[in-house]
Design a protein around this motif. Structure first.
Motif, mmCIF file in Angstrom:
data_model
loop_
_atom_site.group_PDB
_atom_site.id
_atom_site.type_symbol
_atom_site.label_atom_id
_atom_site.label_comp_id
_atom_site.label_asym_id
_atom_site.label_seq_id
_atom_site.Cartn_x
_atom_site.Cartn_y
_atom_site.Cartn_z
ATOM 1 N N PHE A 123 10.188 3.079 -9.998
ATOM 2 C CA PHE A 123 10.193 2.150 -8.866
ATOM 3 C C PHE A 123 11.572 1.563 -8.559
ATOM 4 O O PHE A 123 11.743 0.900 -7.546
ATOM 5 C CB PHE A 123 9.191 1.005 -9.081
ATOM 6 C CG PHE A 123 9.366 0.209 -10.345
ATOM 7 C CD1 PHE A 123 10.283 -0.823 -10.418
ATOM 8 C CD2 PHE A 123 8.599 0.484 -11.469
ATOM 9 C CE1 PHE A 123 10.448 -1.564 -11.576
ATOM 10 C CE2 PHE A 123 8.750 -0.252 -12.636
ATOM 11 C CZ PHE A 123 9.679 -1.276 -12.688
ATOM 12 N N MET A 124 12.556 1.823 -9.401
ATOM 13 C CA MET A 124 13.895 1.300 -9.124
ATOM 14 C C MET A 124 14.757 2.380 -8.477
ATOM 15 O O MET A 124 15.849 2.714 -8.944
ATOM 16 C CB MET A 124 14.537 0.788 -10.418
ATOM 17 C CG MET A 124 13.786 -0.373 -11.032
ATOM 18 S SD MET A 124 14.620 -1.124 -12.448
ATOM 19 C CE MET A 124 15.959 -1.978 -11.635
ATOM 20 N N ASN A 125 14.230 2.964 -7.406
ATOM 21 C CA ASN A 125 14.969 4.010 -6.699
ATOM 22 C C ASN A 125 14.600 3.983 -5.224
ATOM 23 O O ASN A 125 13.806 3.152 -4.785
ATOM 24 C CB ASN A 125 14.691 5.394 -7.311
ATOM 25 C CG ASN A 125 13.203 5.693 -7.382
ATOM 26 O OD1 ASN A 125 12.472 5.486 -6.435
ATOM 27 N ND2 ASN A 125 12.742 6.207 -8.519
ATOM 28 N N SER A 126 15.132 4.880 -4.475
ATOM 29 C CA SER A 126 14.961 4.876 -3.011
ATOM 30 C C SER A 126 13.537 5.212 -2.574
ATOM 31 O O SER A 126 13.205 5.033 -1.403
ATOM 32 C CB SER A 126 15.936 5.872 -2.381
ATOM 33 O OG SER A 126 15.720 7.185 -2.893
ATOM 34 N N LEU A 127 12.702 5.673 -3.487
ATOM 35 C CA LEU A 127 11.325 6.001 -3.087
ATOM 36 C C LEU A 127 10.501 4.753 -2.824
ATOM 37 O O LEU A 127 9.473 4.817 -2.166
ATOM 38 C CB LEU A 127 10.650 6.840 -4.176
ATOM 39 C CG LEU A 127 11.221 8.239 -4.412
ATOM 40 C CD1 LEU A 127 10.479 8.922 -5.541
ATOM 41 C CD2 LEU A 127 11.134 9.075 -3.137
ATOM 42 N N CYS A 128 10.947 3.589 -3.355
ATOM 43 C CA CYS A 128 10.187 2.361 -3.229
ATOM 44 C C CYS A 128 11.061 1.238 -2.671
ATOM 45 O O CYS A 128 11.245 0.202 -3.316
ATOM 46 C CB CYS A 128 9.597 1.941 -4.588
ATOM 47 S SG CYS A 128 8.539 3.184 -5.322
ATOM 48 N N GLU A 177 0.830 -1.205 0.000
ATOM 49 C CA GLU A 177 0.000 0.000 0.000
ATOM 50 C C GLU A 177 0.864 1.255 0.000
ATOM 51 O O GLU A 177 0.564 2.237 -0.689
ATOM 52 C CB GLU A 177 -0.941 -0.005 1.210
ATOM 53 C CG GLU A 177 -2.062 -1.029 1.108
ATOM 54 C CD GLU A 177 -2.936 -1.049 2.353
ATOM 55 O OE1 GLU A 177 -2.595 -0.334 3.328
ATOM 56 O OE2 GLU A 177 -3.948 -1.774 2.351
ATOM 57 N N SER A 178 1.947 1.229 0.789
ATOM 58 C CA SER A 178 2.844 2.379 0.859
ATOM 59 C C SER A 178 3.512 2.633 -0.489
ATOM 60 O O SER A 178 3.595 3.779 -0.959
ATOM 61 C CB SER A 178 3.896 2.145 1.940
ATOM 62 O OG SER A 178 4.847 3.185 1.955
ATOM 63 N N VAL A 179 3.979 1.556 -1.128
ATOM 64 C CA VAL A 179 4.632 1.684 -2.428
ATOM 65 C C VAL A 179 3.673 2.244 -3.458
ATOM 66 O O VAL A 179 3.988 3.191 -4.190
ATOM 67 C CB VAL A 179 5.176 0.321 -2.896
ATOM 68 C CG1 VAL A 179 5.568 0.366 -4.363
ATOM 69 C CG2 VAL A 179 6.366 -0.090 -2.052
ATOM 70 N N LEU A 180 2.479 1.688 -3.531
ATOM 71 C CA LEU A 180 1.528 2.079 -4.564
ATOM 72 C C LEU A 180 1.008 3.497 -4.352
ATOM 73 O O LEU A 180 0.788 4.237 -5.313
ATOM 74 C CB LEU A 180 0.371 1.083 -4.622
ATOM 75 C CG LEU A 180 0.744 -0.316 -5.120
ATOM 76 C CD1 LEU A 180 -0.446 -1.263 -5.025
ATOM 77 C CD2 LEU A 180 1.252 -0.256 -6.566
ATOM 78 N N SER A 181 0.806 3.899 -3.095
ATOM 79 C CA SER A 181 0.307 5.251 -2.844
ATOM 80 C C SER A 181 1.345 6.298 -3.206
ATOM 81 O O SER A 181 1.020 7.329 -3.808
ATOM 82 C CB SER A 181 -0.129 5.408 -1.383
ATOM 83 O OG SER A 181 0.947 5.251 -0.508
ATOM 84 N N SER A 182 2.618 6.041 -2.870
ATOM 85 C CA SER A 182 3.672 6.998 -3.223
ATOM 86 C C SER A 182 3.914 7.009 -4.728
ATOM 87 O O SER A 182 4.180 8.060 -5.329
ATOM 88 C CB SER A 182 4.965 6.665 -2.483
ATOM 89 O OG SER A 182 5.451 5.389 -2.836
ATOM 90 N N LEU A 183 3.794 5.836 -5.348
ATOM 91 C CA LEU A 183 3.965 5.755 -6.792
ATOM 92 C C LEU A 183 2.823 6.427 -7.526
ATOM 93 O O LEU A 183 3.024 7.058 -8.575
ATOM 94 C CB LEU A 183 4.065 4.283 -7.203
ATOM 95 C CG LEU A 183 4.573 3.972 -8.607
ATOM 96 C CD1 LEU A 183 5.951 4.554 -8.829
ATOM 97 C CD2 LEU A 183 4.599 2.465 -8.820
ATOM 98 N N GLN A 184 1.620 6.351 -6.973
ATOM 99 C CA GLN A 184 0.453 6.969 -7.594
ATOM 100 C C GLN A 184 0.657 8.472 -7.751
ATOM 101 O O GLN A 184 0.317 9.059 -8.787
ATOM 102 C CB GLN A 184 -0.793 6.697 -6.749
ATOM 103 C CG GLN A 184 -2.077 7.339 -7.286
ATOM 104 C CD GLN A 184 -2.649 6.578 -8.457
ATOM 105 O OE1 GLN A 184 -3.151 5.477 -8.291
ATOM 106 N NE2 GLN A 184 -2.596 7.174 -9.640
ATOM 107 N N VAL A 185 1.221 9.100 -6.731
ATOM 108 C CA VAL A 185 1.458 10.551 -6.786
ATOM 109 C C VAL A 185 2.388 10.892 -7.942
ATOM 110 O O VAL A 185 2.161 11.860 -8.670
ATOM 111 C CB VAL A 185 2.071 11.043 -5.450
ATOM 112 C CG1 VAL A 185 2.450 12.515 -5.552
ATOM 113 C CG2 VAL A 185 1.099 10.822 -4.304
#
Length: 219
Positions: A210-215, A188-196
């Protein structure tokens, strides 16, 4: 009494005008695909050609990596062929999948190993199998998702390799479920941050998203 030998001259032999181009295209396809079993692949090629089906042909020659010198298993190019051949239907009969697999000279043991990762019956949900195939190529969820983007994208080669966010979400949640070690809160955390981030990119996801420190949970 046997009939006498028939003598032909060049003027008597009728060569269909389309034959030279057909053989030229076949030769180019064989060079790009580099089939391990040329006869098996040739049969599949001409059967598909006669039926107007997607051909078992790679878009380009794949350069083997060090670990593939003696490996005849699945590659991104071969998985892309299977996707073109089988993705028109949501479900694929396992016998049809096995035949397409053999046409590409892929080891049946590898197919069975992939099928064993999920509770597939006689009908295989293609996109789930495709996701597992990407996982076989990658070895990690991050790599699997990168392969999925590169195979499914409509971007030109070397481009951003974008796919729709909903397609990425399906693959990520499914592979996380198969993995069994990624929690629901992590996904959920990954998808919500990626959605933005993807909302600013017309709803498309590319590997750099998605291949970085944000995920970190994907790594």
């Amino acid at each position: 009494m046997p009939p006498p030998d028939t003598m032909f001259c060049a003027q008597q032999i009728n060569i269909p005008p389309e034959l030279p181009d057909l053989l030229k295209q076949f030769t180019k396809a064989a060079i790009r695909t580099q089939p391990h079993d040329v006869l098996q692949w040739s049969s599949a090629y001409f059967n598909a050609l006669s039926r107007g089906e997607p051909l078992p042909v790679k878009e380009r020659v794949e350069m083997p990596v060090a670990t593939q010198k003696t490996d005849t298993g699945l590659t991104p190019g071969l998985l892309k062929i299977l996707h073109k051949q089988l993705s028109s239907n949501q479900y694929v009969d396992v016998s049809e999948l096995e035949q397409k697999w053999k046409d590409l000279s892929l080891p049946v043991e590898q197919l069975r190993s992939i099928l064993a990762l999920d509770n597939f019956g006689t009908d295989v949900e293609w996109m789930r199998f495709f996701a597992l195939g990407c996982s076989t190529l990658g070895g990690s969820i991050t790599s699997a998702l990168k392969h999925a983007c590169e195979i499914l994208t409509k971007d030109p080669e070397g481009g951003a390799a974008r796919i729709p966010f909903e397609v990425f979400t399906f693959f990520y949640l499914y592979l996380a479920e198969i993995d069994g070690e990624i929690t629901e809160s992590q996904t959920e955390s990954v998808l919500s941050s990626l959605q933005v981030e993807v909302d600013q990119q017309d709803g498309m996801v590319q590997p750099r998203n998605f291949m970085n420190s944000l995920c970190p949970p994907l790594s």
